[in-house]
Design a protein around this motif. Sequence first.
Motif, mmCIF file in Angstrom:
data_model
loop_
_atom_site.group_PDB
_atom_site.id
_atom_site.type_symbol
_atom_site.label_atom_id
_atom_site.label_comp_id
_atom_site.label_asym_id
_atom_site.label_seq_id
_atom_site.Cartn_x
_atom_site.Cartn_y
_atom_site.Cartn_z
ATOM 1 N N UNK A 168 0.841 -1.212 0.000
ATOM 2 C CA UNK A 168 0.000 0.000 0.000
ATOM 3 C C UNK A 168 0.874 1.260 0.000
ATOM 4 N N UNK A 169 1.905 1.243 0.832
ATOM 5 C CA UNK A 169 2.816 2.387 0.931
ATOM 6 C C UNK A 169 3.453 2.681 -0.422
ATOM 7 N N UNK A 170 3.879 1.625 -1.106
ATOM 8 C CA UNK A 170 4.552 1.799 -2.394
ATOM 9 C C UNK A 170 3.617 2.459 -3.412
ATOM 10 N N UNK A 171 2.391 1.974 -3.509
ATOM 11 C CA UNK A 171 1.437 2.575 -4.450
ATOM 12 C C UNK A 171 1.115 4.019 -4.068
ATOM 13 N N UNK A 172 0.949 4.261 -2.775
ATOM 14 C CA UNK A 172 0.618 5.601 -2.293
ATOM 15 C C UNK A 172 1.736 6.593 -2.616
ATOM 16 N N UNK A 173 2.990 6.174 -2.446
ATOM 17 C CA UNK A 173 4.096 7.103 -2.673
ATOM 18 C C UNK A 173 4.257 7.421 -4.151
ATOM 19 N N UNK A 174 3.913 6.472 -5.024
ATOM 20 C CA UNK A 174 3.952 6.762 -6.464
ATOM 21 C C UNK A 174 2.921 7.836 -6.812
ATOM 22 N N UNK A 175 1.748 7.758 -6.205
ATOM 23 C CA UNK A 175 0.722 8.786 -6.417
ATOM 24 C C UNK A 175 1.231 10.145 -5.923
ATOM 25 N N UNK A 176 1.878 10.138 -4.761
ATOM 26 C CA UNK A 176 2.424 11.386 -4.213
ATOM 27 C C UNK A 176 3.494 11.954 -5.144
ATOM 28 N N UNK A 177 4.393 11.103 -5.626
ATOM 29 C CA UNK A 177 5.445 11.559 -6.538
ATOM 30 C C UNK A 177 4.842 12.154 -7.804
ATOM 31 N N UNK A 178 3.812 11.505 -8.346
ATOM 32 C CA UNK A 178 3.147 12.018 -9.540
ATOM 33 C C UNK A 178 2.513 13.378 -9.272
ATOM 34 N N UNK A 179 1.886 13.518 -8.109
ATOM 35 C CA UNK A 179 1.259 14.788 -7.740
ATOM 36 C C UNK A 179 2.301 15.905 -7.670
ATOM 37 N N UNK A 180 3.426 15.613 -7.044
ATOM 38 C CA UNK A 180 4.473 16.632 -6.930
ATOM 39 C C UNK A 180 5.083 16.959 -8.290
ATOM 40 N N UNK A 181 5.378 15.938 -9.077
ATOM 41 C CA UNK A 181 5.966 16.172 -10.403
ATOM 42 C C UNK A 181 4.999 16.954 -11.290
ATOM 43 N N UNK A 182 3.731 16.551 -11.300
ATOM 44 C CA UNK A 182 2.730 17.245 -12.124
ATOM 45 C C UNK A 182 2.603 18.709 -11.718
#
Length: 194
Positions: A168-182
């Motif tokens: 769960x943590x791994x999927x959540x952090x990818x979403x966070x990274x995408x949000x920051x990059x976007x």
Amino acid sequence: TSHDSAHANNAQGGRIDPDVFNQGMRKLWEDHVTWTRLYIVSAIADLPDAGPTAQRLLQNQDDIGDAVAGFYGDDAGDALAVLLRDHILIAADLIEAAKAGESALVSAKVADWYANADEISELLAGANPAWPVDALKGMMRGHLDQTLAEATARLDGDWETDIAKYDEIHLHILHRADTLADGIVEQFPRRFTH
């Protein structure tokens, strides 16, 4: 790394490929959760690599600060790195308190950890209008909730939950990274190819 190549392109006056930038951001945040997990495993089991693993994890916080500094300046990058290093150091103290069964200290460290998460969210939200503070706080608190559940399951020897929480943590952090990059691409469109 992809971040280095994106940063190099920018230093030469070229534009950054947003997909390359996104992958670099994902790598930084995947490193964050991967090295956190490795530290949790080593610290709870009193493995001899806990110290070097903690140092690698702390280096990741500086790497994230450097990535942000490329857009918001060294002061902002340094401020983020300091808050992220505190995030890690508080977590390390929390693990030690939990291992020792010091419930009052655990409660105090959990409160410190969530306050630090709010500070990180406020710093980032103040830098970019694409990152609403409430959304960032929700993401950070979700990250802490998941990491706390992961560490608790590990301490309890509940391996299935421990593994499931890391997924769960791994999927959540990818979403966070995408949000920051976007958000960075949206705020600095002239720095990126389209």
